[in-house]
Design an enzyme around this catalytic site. Structure first.
Site, PDB file in Angstrom:
ATOM      1  CG  ASP A 111      -1.507   1.262   1.562  1.00 33.12           C
ATOM      2  OD1 ASP A 111      -2.155   1.805   0.676  1.00 33.12           O
ATOM      3  OD2 ASP A 111      -1.327   1.773   2.697  1.00 33.12           O
ATOM      4  CG  ASP A 125      -1.701   7.608   0.812  1.00 36.73           C
ATOM      5  OD1 ASP A 125      -0.948   8.583   0.771  1.00 36.73           O
ATOM      6  OD2 ASP A 125      -2.450   7.271  -0.118  1.00 36.73           O
ATOM      7  CG  ASP A 154      -2.513   2.176   6.374  1.00 40.08           C
ATOM      8  OD1 ASP A 154      -2.360   2.100   5.138  1.00 40.08           O
ATOM      9  OD2 ASP A 154      -3.303   2.986   6.903  1.00 40.08           O
TER      10      ASP A 154
HETATM   11  C1  LIG Z   1      -8.754  10.505   0.635  1.00 41.65           C
HETATM   12  C2  LIG Z   1      -8.021   9.202   0.785  1.00 41.65           C
HETATM   13  N1  LIG Z   1      -6.994   8.934  -0.043  1.00 41.65           N
HETATM   14  C3  LIG Z   1      -6.276   7.780   0.064  1.00 41.65           C
HETATM   15  C4  LIG Z   1      -6.592   6.826   1.028  1.00 41.65           C
HETATM   16  C5  LIG Z   1      -5.814   5.541   1.131  1.00 41.65           C
HETATM   17  O1  LIG Z   1      -4.851   5.430   0.148  1.00 41.65           O
HETATM   18  P1  LIG Z   1      -3.847   4.167   0.159  1.00 41.65           P
HETATM   19  O2  LIG Z   1      -4.569   3.090  -0.581  1.00 41.65           O
HETATM   20  O3  LIG Z   1      -2.608   4.622  -0.538  1.00 41.65           O
HETATM   21  O4  LIG Z   1      -3.588   3.856   1.585  1.00 41.65           O
HETATM   22  C6  LIG Z   1      -7.660   7.074   1.918  1.00 41.65           C
HETATM   23  C7  LIG Z   1      -8.010   6.079   2.931  1.00 41.65           C
HETATM   24  O5  LIG Z   1      -9.008   6.146   3.604  1.00 41.65           O
HETATM   25  C8  LIG Z   1      -8.391   8.283   1.791  1.00 41.65           C
HETATM   26  O6  LIG Z   1      -9.432   8.549   2.601  1.00 41.65           O
HETATM   27 MG   LIG Z   2      -2.831   3.093   3.377  1.00 39.50          MG
END
Ligand SMILES: Cc1ncc(COP(=O)(O)O)c(C=O)c1O
Ligand SMILES: [Mg+2]
Length: 241
Positions: A8, A10, A178
């Site tokens: 993943d 973020d 996460d």
């Molecule tokens: C606005 C937004 N962007 C990105 C993410 C998650 O991104 P990733 O898949 O990179 O963890 C979230 C997760 O809730 C989110 O609310």
């Molecule tokens: Mg994430």
């Protein structure tokens, strides 16, 4: 031996959420209520597209966005983990519900882009007016665990199938994440040698430990706090198999 390590982005590679972090570029760091109302747990692409339009209307440039992304710290030990993974034993992919522009800025900024085989995420680009445009990765209706625009489990399985067609078979598949949207790929790991890395203190681990979910988990669950924990676990898994 070949190992696929899927990440993943973020709160896994970087220690923040790139989509939420970029909002600091808005005037006074505030997003108008009409845009905030677009946020939905089943998909935030439209919400993010509206934020990018708002930033552009308020003179935010691609350079401002790049600089903003480059400020976000990496999770402790992640850069070291990427150096460790930079060899023939491992294939590294990223599966993220952020977007291609943010991930590209951040990986290139840290010179990590060469370690990553493929980034699966929502496609984005700056148009001729320098406004960031965003699209769905795909449109899906088969998975309730995922957002409507990106099913990480489907992407992971498709990657494995496509590699198999090219003659590349993985002895171990690891998924590092996460969030709630990382549960689907973790449940698709169907080999007891596969590794599930949920970050300690975040929502994925709570989902995995839910008794109703736990019984469908096949891979070995290894909670982690830093990239160093993941290096140790991968060393152990590849030395003992
Ligand atoms: C606005 C937004 N962007 C990105 C993410 C998650 O991104 P990733 O898949 O990179 O963890 C979230 C997760 O809730 C989110 O609310
Ligand atoms: Mg994430």
């Amino acid at each position: 031996m070949k190992v696929l390590v899927a990440f993943d982005f973020d709160h896994t590679i970087i220690d923040d959420n790139s989509d939420l972090y970029v909002r600091k570029l808005a005037p006074d760091g505030k997003i108008p209520a009409a845009i905030s109302e677009l946020y939905n747990n089943r998909g935030w692409t439209e919400y993010m597209a509206a934020i990018f339009k708002y930033l552009h209307e308020n003179q935010t440039t691609s350079i401002d966005i790049e600089q903003c992304m480059l400020e976000i710290p990496f999770v402790d030990g992640m850069k070291e983990l990427f150096s460790y993974l930079d060899c023939d034993l491992f294939d590294v992919i990223i599966v993220s519900d952020s977007n291609s522009v943010f991930i590209d800025f951040i990986l290139r900024g840290a010179q990590l882009h060469t370690v990553v085989h493929t980034v699966y995420t929502n496609p984005a680009y700056f148009n001729e007016e320098d406004c960031l445009k965003l699209d769905f990765y795909h449109t899906q209706d088969w998975c309730d665990l995922s957002t409507v625009n990106l099913c990480k489990g489907h992407i992971l399985e498709s990657h494995i199938k496509n590699q198999k067609k090219k003659g590349i078979l993985y002895d171990i598949v690891a998924f590092v994440g996460d969030g709630t949207n990382d549960l689907c790929p973790c449940l698709r790991l169907k080999n007891v040698h596969d590794l599930i890395f949920p970050r300690v203190g975040f929502s994925l681990i709570k989902k995995i430990e839910d008794p109703q979910v736990e019984s469908s988990v096949v891979g070995k669950v290894i909670p982690w706090r830093s990239g160093f924990d993941i290096i140790s676990a991968l060393k152990q898994a590849t030395e003992t198999k």
